[in-house]
Design an enzyme around this catalytic site. Sequence first.
Site, mmCIF file in Angstrom:
data_model
loop_
_atom_site.group_PDB
_atom_site.id
_atom_site.type_symbol
_atom_site.label_atom_id
_atom_site.label_comp_id
_atom_site.label_asym_id
_atom_site.label_seq_id
_atom_site.Cartn_x
_atom_site.Cartn_y
_atom_site.Cartn_z
ATOM 1 N N ALA A 164 -14.835 -1.684 -5.249
ATOM 2 C CA ALA A 164 -15.627 -0.434 -5.024
ATOM 3 C C ALA A 164 -16.912 -0.597 -6.085
ATOM 4 O O ALA A 164 -17.920 -0.035 -5.485
ATOM 5 C CB ALA A 164 -14.922 0.988 -5.439
ATOM 6 N N GLY A 165 -16.863 -1.376 -6.853
ATOM 7 C CA GLY A 165 -17.989 -1.365 -7.840
ATOM 8 C C GLY A 165 -18.899 -2.723 -7.367
ATOM 9 O O GLY A 165 -20.078 -2.686 -8.187
ATOM 10 N N GLY A 190 -19.039 -17.685 6.054
ATOM 11 C CA GLY A 190 -18.031 -17.520 7.058
ATOM 12 C C GLY A 190 -18.699 -17.317 8.467
ATOM 13 O O GLY A 190 -18.153 -17.604 9.467
ATOM 14 N N THR A 191 -19.803 -16.806 8.484
ATOM 15 C CA THR A 191 -20.458 -16.232 9.644
ATOM 16 C C THR A 191 -20.894 -17.749 10.415
ATOM 17 O O THR A 191 -20.974 -17.797 11.635
ATOM 18 C CB THR A 191 -21.859 -15.499 9.438
ATOM 19 O OG1 THR A 191 -21.223 -14.017 8.995
ATOM 20 C CG2 THR A 191 -22.690 -15.102 10.862
ATOM 21 N N MET A 249 -20.779 -4.635 -1.758
ATOM 22 C CA MET A 249 -20.321 -4.177 -0.619
ATOM 23 C C MET A 249 -19.771 -2.888 -0.620
ATOM 24 O O MET A 249 -19.589 -1.925 -0.070
ATOM 25 C CB MET A 249 -19.679 -5.228 0.064
ATOM 26 C CG MET A 249 -20.328 -6.112 1.334
ATOM 27 S SD MET A 249 -21.258 -5.202 2.490
ATOM 28 C CE MET A 249 -19.677 -4.342 3.227
ATOM 29 N N GLY A 255 -13.103 -8.316 5.520
ATOM 30 C CA GLY A 255 -14.219 -9.058 5.566
ATOM 31 C C GLY A 255 -14.598 -10.145 4.684
ATOM 32 O O GLY A 255 -15.482 -10.787 4.524
ATOM 33 N N ARG A 278 -10.630 -4.491 -10.062
ATOM 34 C CA ARG A 278 -9.583 -5.257 -10.673
ATOM 35 C C ARG A 278 -9.223 -4.675 -11.827
ATOM 36 O O ARG A 278 -9.707 -4.009 -12.409
ATOM 37 C CB ARG A 278 -10.168 -6.652 -10.934
ATOM 38 C CG ARG A 278 -11.369 -6.712 -11.733
ATOM 39 C CD ARG A 278 -12.137 -8.112 -11.803
ATOM 40 N NE ARG A 278 -13.058 -7.989 -12.890
ATOM 41 C CZ ARG A 278 -14.180 -7.444 -12.659
ATOM 42 N NH1 ARG A 278 -14.423 -6.883 -11.564
ATOM 43 N NH2 ARG A 278 -15.064 -7.669 -13.603
ATOM 44 N N HIS A 280 -28.299 -17.153 2.016
ATOM 45 C CA HIS A 280 -27.801 -16.123 1.410
ATOM 46 C C HIS A 280 -28.313 -15.943 0.092
ATOM 47 O O HIS A 280 -28.841 -17.226 -0.505
ATOM 48 C CB HIS A 280 -26.335 -16.332 1.505
ATOM 49 C CG HIS A 280 -25.761 -15.728 2.611
ATOM 50 N ND1 HIS A 280 -25.616 -16.557 3.586
ATOM 51 C CD2 HIS A 280 -25.246 -14.532 3.258
ATOM 52 C CE1 HIS A 280 -24.932 -15.873 4.770
ATOM 53 N NE2 HIS A 280 -24.817 -14.792 4.556
ATOM 54 N N LYS A 285 -23.571 -15.842 -3.749
ATOM 55 C CA LYS A 285 -22.464 -16.232 -2.769
ATOM 56 C C LYS A 285 -21.969 -17.569 -3.173
ATOM 57 O O LYS A 285 -22.411 -18.430 -3.569
ATOM 58 C CB LYS A 285 -23.138 -16.341 -1.404
ATOM 59 C CG LYS A 285 -22.187 -16.355 -0.350
ATOM 60 C CD LYS A 285 -22.538 -16.195 1.036
ATOM 61 C CE LYS A 285 -21.464 -16.472 2.029
ATOM 62 N NZ LYS A 285 -20.530 -15.516 1.846
ATOM 63 N N ALA A 323 -15.663 -12.490 10.277
ATOM 64 C CA ALA A 323 -16.593 -13.287 9.347
ATOM 65 C C ALA A 323 -17.845 -12.268 9.089
ATOM 66 O O ALA A 323 -18.455 -12.411 7.877
ATOM 67 C CB ALA A 323 -17.020 -14.601 9.722
#
Length: 273
Positions: free
Chosen positions: A13-14, A169-170, A17, A102, A39, A159, A163, A127
């Site tokens: 959540a932090g 992945g895309t 995304m 994702g 976490r 990116h 990353k 992805a």
Amino acid sequence: MHEAQIRVAIVGAGGRMGRQLIQAALHMEGIQPGAALEREGSSLLGSDAGELAGVGKMGVIVQSDLALVKDDFDVLVDFTRPEGTLAHLAFCRKHGKSMVIGTTGFDEAGKQAIRDAAQEIAIVFAANFSVGVNVMLKLLEKTAKVMGDYSDIEIIEAHHRHKVDAPSGTALAMGETIAHALNKDLQDCAVYSREGHTGERVPGTIGFATVRAGDIIGEHTAMFADIGERVEITHKASSRMTFANGALRSALWLKTKKNGLFDMRDVLGLDVL
């Protein structure tokens, strides 16, 4: 109306995304933020998820233990790391919770674990959750069938500096889409790096080039180059909100699914085009 809503748990959540997902969940009809997770040991534990995302208090407290929020969500949305996602997968499989995944960077064993779990629970695994990217994949399939056998195919992706996996992945999904359209296995035709005296380009291969710089959210280009002309198909993301909206759209779509492994093409109905 409340009973018809899908309650989502947002893992990480932090993160970048995670915060976008919280914001999107507050504004998407049919979606209710049910839980937010970080976490163990995170300084964000105990925070209000809405305040964390910059949208004000929403009454959802960030937790680290899925068991504590087991009854607060229907679908878990996970854009984290493979090892964490697989632990969440085991929990969701045990408790009959659907998942939107994702996370990228899985090895073959991780992908198999997802396939196995999908025999019992419903999973959308993609992805990239951008509508535009998935339309691009459909265009790549069509283009590869027309031009792929006589063009040199290269995939270039860029990116942000944070990353951790490459190619993205895309980019791999783009390569797999093209290879499948040409009745090939990507593992047999991919070229992931070139350095030194490489010799001439091997016909029938799919090349990959990776850029990591600044705050680039995501840019992907597939090039089909022949003598005298080339076709380039490009997607550029300017906001992570496009991925968040796609992920939550997938969560809504899972409402009627008991089990099975799906991707964004299923969610968007692209396979019928």
